[in-house]
Design a protein around this motif. Structure first.
Motif, PDB file in Angstrom:
ATOM      1  N   LEU A  86     -39.215 -40.572   3.922  1.00  9.70           N
ATOM      2  CA  LEU A  86     -38.016 -40.258   3.175  1.00  9.70           C
ATOM      3  C   LEU A  86     -36.949 -41.352   3.817  1.00  9.70           C
ATOM      4  O   LEU A  86     -37.241 -42.075   4.804  1.00  9.70           O
ATOM      5  N   VAL A  87     -36.445 -41.941   2.513  1.00  6.65           N
ATOM      6  CA  VAL A  87     -35.257 -42.906   2.776  1.00  6.65           C
ATOM      7  C   VAL A  87     -34.039 -42.600   3.086  1.00  6.65           C
ATOM      8  O   VAL A  87     -33.547 -41.560   2.263  1.00  6.65           O
ATOM      9  N   GLU A  88     -33.268 -42.718   4.185  1.00  8.30           N
ATOM     10  CA  GLU A  88     -31.990 -41.963   4.448  1.00  8.30           C
ATOM     11  C   GLU A  88     -31.169 -42.867   5.189  1.00  8.30           C
ATOM     12  O   GLU A  88     -31.439 -44.065   5.504  1.00  8.30           O
ATOM     13  N   THR A  89     -29.843 -42.519   5.040  1.00  9.18           N
ATOM     14  CA  THR A  89     -28.780 -42.968   5.981  1.00  9.18           C
ATOM     15  C   THR A  89     -29.166 -42.812   7.330  1.00  9.18           C
ATOM     16  O   THR A  89     -29.801 -41.668   7.581  1.00  9.18           O
ATOM     17  N   ALA A  90     -28.672 -43.366   8.392  1.00  5.02           N
ATOM     18  CA  ALA A  90     -28.776 -43.157   9.636  1.00  5.02           C
ATOM     19  C   ALA A  90     -28.087 -42.195   9.990  1.00  5.02           C
ATOM     20  O   ALA A  90     -27.033 -41.857   9.596  1.00  5.02           O
ATOM     21  N   ALA A  91     -28.749 -41.072  10.874  1.00  2.00           N
ATOM     22  CA  ALA A  91     -28.349 -39.833  10.914  1.00  2.00           C
ATOM     23  C   ALA A  91     -28.667 -39.234  12.539  1.00  2.00           C
ATOM     24  O   ALA A  91     -29.782 -39.846  12.862  1.00  2.00           O
ATOM     25  N   GLY A  92     -28.110 -38.251  13.100  1.00  2.00           N
ATOM     26  CA  GLY A  92     -28.602 -37.497  14.225  1.00  2.00           C
ATOM     27  C   GLY A  92     -27.646 -36.442  14.568  1.00  2.00           C
ATOM     28  O   GLY A  92     -26.516 -36.400  14.172  1.00  2.00           O
ATOM     29  N   LEU A  93     -27.969 -35.587  15.657  1.00  2.00           N
ATOM     30  CA  LEU A  93     -27.264 -34.581  16.138  1.00  2.00           C
ATOM     31  C   LEU A  93     -26.164 -35.283  17.038  1.00  2.00           C
ATOM     32  O   LEU A  93     -26.570 -36.374  17.739  1.00  2.00           O
ATOM     33  N   LEU A  94     -25.296 -34.514  17.265  1.00  2.00           N
ATOM     34  CA  LEU A  94     -24.129 -34.920  18.097  1.00  2.00           C
ATOM     35  C   LEU A  94     -24.614 -35.168  19.632  1.00  2.00           C
ATOM     36  O   LEU A  94     -24.087 -35.934  20.288  1.00  2.00           O
ATOM     37  N   ASP A  95     -25.455 -33.968  20.020  1.00  2.00           N
ATOM     38  CA  ASP A  95     -25.893 -33.966  21.362  1.00  2.00           C
ATOM     39  C   ASP A  95     -24.772 -34.056  22.417  1.00  2.00           C
ATOM     40  O   ASP A  95     -24.647 -34.997  23.447  1.00  2.00           O
ATOM     41  N   GLU A  96     -23.675 -33.133  22.275  1.00  2.00           N
ATOM     42  CA  GLU A  96     -22.545 -33.104  23.115  1.00  2.00           C
ATOM     43  C   GLU A  96     -21.686 -34.106  23.144  1.00  2.00           C
ATOM     44  O   GLU A  96     -20.570 -34.223  23.660  1.00  2.00           O
ATOM     45  N   ASP A  97     -21.719 -35.279  22.030  1.00  2.00           N
ATOM     46  CA  ASP A  97     -20.873 -36.115  21.739  1.00  2.00           C
ATOM     47  C   ASP A  97     -19.954 -35.834  21.029  1.00  2.00           C
ATOM     48  O   ASP A  97     -20.149 -35.008  19.914  1.00  2.00           O
ATOM     49  N   ASP A  98     -18.639 -36.585  20.695  1.00  2.00           N
ATOM     50  CA  ASP A  98     -17.998 -36.431  19.647  1.00  2.00           C
ATOM     51  C   ASP A  98     -18.698 -37.118  18.375  1.00  2.00           C
ATOM     52  O   ASP A  98     -19.553 -37.912  18.524  1.00  2.00           O
ATOM     53  N   PRO A  99     -18.133 -36.728  17.142  1.00  2.00           N
ATOM     54  CA  PRO A  99     -18.954 -37.230  16.040  1.00  2.00           C
ATOM     55  C   PRO A  99     -18.666 -38.754  15.969  1.00  2.00           C
ATOM     56  O   PRO A  99     -19.942 -39.541  15.565  1.00  2.00           O
ATOM     57  N   GLU A 100     -17.747 -39.600  16.083  1.00  2.00           N
ATOM     58  CA  GLU A 100     -17.830 -40.939  16.177  1.00  2.00           C
ATOM     59  C   GLU A 100     -18.833 -41.632  17.127  1.00  2.00           C
ATOM     60  O   GLU A 100     -19.483 -42.613  16.906  1.00  2.00           O
ATOM     61  N   THR A 101     -18.568 -41.028  18.408  1.00  2.00           N
ATOM     62  CA  THR A 101     -19.582 -41.690  19.471  1.00  2.00           C
ATOM     63  C   THR A 101     -21.142 -41.646  19.148  1.00  2.00           C
ATOM     64  O   THR A 101     -21.904 -42.418  19.191  1.00  2.00           O
ATOM     65  N   ALA A 102     -21.241 -40.282  18.623  1.00  9.02           N
ATOM     66  CA  ALA A 102     -22.663 -39.972  18.180  1.00  9.02           C
ATOM     67  C   ALA A 102     -23.017 -41.111  16.962  1.00  9.02           C
ATOM     68  O   ALA A 102     -24.563 -41.437  16.983  1.00  9.02           O
ATOM     69  N   ILE A 103     -22.329 -41.218  16.097  1.00 10.82           N
ATOM     70  CA  ILE A 103     -22.871 -41.849  14.900  1.00 10.82           C
ATOM     71  C   ILE A 103     -22.987 -43.642  15.315  1.00 10.82           C
ATOM     72  O   ILE A 103     -23.787 -44.126  14.641  1.00 10.82           O
ATOM     73  N   ARG A 104     -22.078 -43.789  16.180  1.00  2.21           N
ATOM     74  CA  ARG A 104     -22.418 -45.441  16.520  1.00  2.21           C
ATOM     75  C   ARG A 104     -23.709 -45.435  17.230  1.00  2.21           C
ATOM     76  O   ARG A 104     -24.436 -46.340  17.208  1.00  2.21           O
TER      77      ARG A 104
END
Length: 226
Positions: free
Chosen positions: A110-128
């Protein structure tokens, strides 16, 4: 709460990840007066958690009925569309997804945008973190696009959507994912017009990616060249 509810094995005994109280989630919900939670049963507690919840719900005619629903709890996530405005490109990933493969996708890639679970981080930290691991990009200013429940009939996950500009200088590593986690991700830099065409002809079928590309088209963030 009864003594039986307090002493359920799932509540007292840590699972393989050290979690306790998995059967407590949702029992105290009271924000909707037309829904009363009666029981929560954990049916699977692998890496993520599958629960069967019994609740009473009041219909519009005032009558109450008892229903059961299974919910898959994998935590919340974040995703990002990285775009180079001056060159008219977007940065996407390509990786194998077994759930898509087993459900009629030709090869599961699959071709996708970068993504992942937060894993206890806030959303901005997680997506960085995810943009760095998957695409090798040191993300600058973030734009929060929206939040969305991607499969609210059965999955609890809420996804935080972001967009950000990048330049070639921001690609500080090769990306590719975390090998120790079994990730093998191909980084794709595509013209925006090509990415949109891939949505139209079915080469891009990932929901979050389609949503962000369409958002970019509607907002005029990038020209599709047409």
């Amino acid at each position: 709460m009864t003594s039986t509810e307090q002493d359920t094995p799932v509540h007292r005994t840590p699972d393989s990840r050290g979690r306790t109280g998995l059967d407590r989630v949702g029992r105290d919900l009271d924000r909707n007066p037309d829904v009363v939670v009666r029981d929560v049963e954990v049916t699977s507690d692998g890496w993520h958690v599958l629960r069967r919840t019994t609740f009473d719900v009041r219909g519009r005619d005032g009558t109450w009925s008892t229903q059961q629903r299974e919910t898959y709890d994998r935590g919340n996530g974040a995703t990002i569309l990285l775009f180079d405005r001056s060159r008219g490109t977007v940065l996407l990933s390509r990786q194998f997804r077994f759930p898509a493969y087993v459900n009629d996708h030709p090869d599961g890639m699959l071709v996708e945008t970068a993504a992942g679970l937060l894993d206890e981080d806030d959303p901005e930290t997680a997506i960085r973190r995810e943009a760095s691991e998957e695409l090798g990009v040191d993300v600058g200013t973030l734009t929060h696009v929206f939040d969305a429940y991607m499969s609210p009939g059965s999955v609890t996950e809420r996804v935080h959507f972001y967009a950000a500009e990048y330049t070639p200088a921001d690609r500080v590593t090769a990306g590719g994912g975390v090998a120790d986690e079994g990730e093998e991700i191909e980084v794709l830099e595509l013209p925006f017009a090509q990415a949109l065409a891939m949505v139209e002809d079915g080469r891009i079928v990932d929901g979050k990616t389609i949503m962000l590309l369409q958002w970019a088209a509607l907002r005029g963030v990038l020209s599709d060249g047409r």
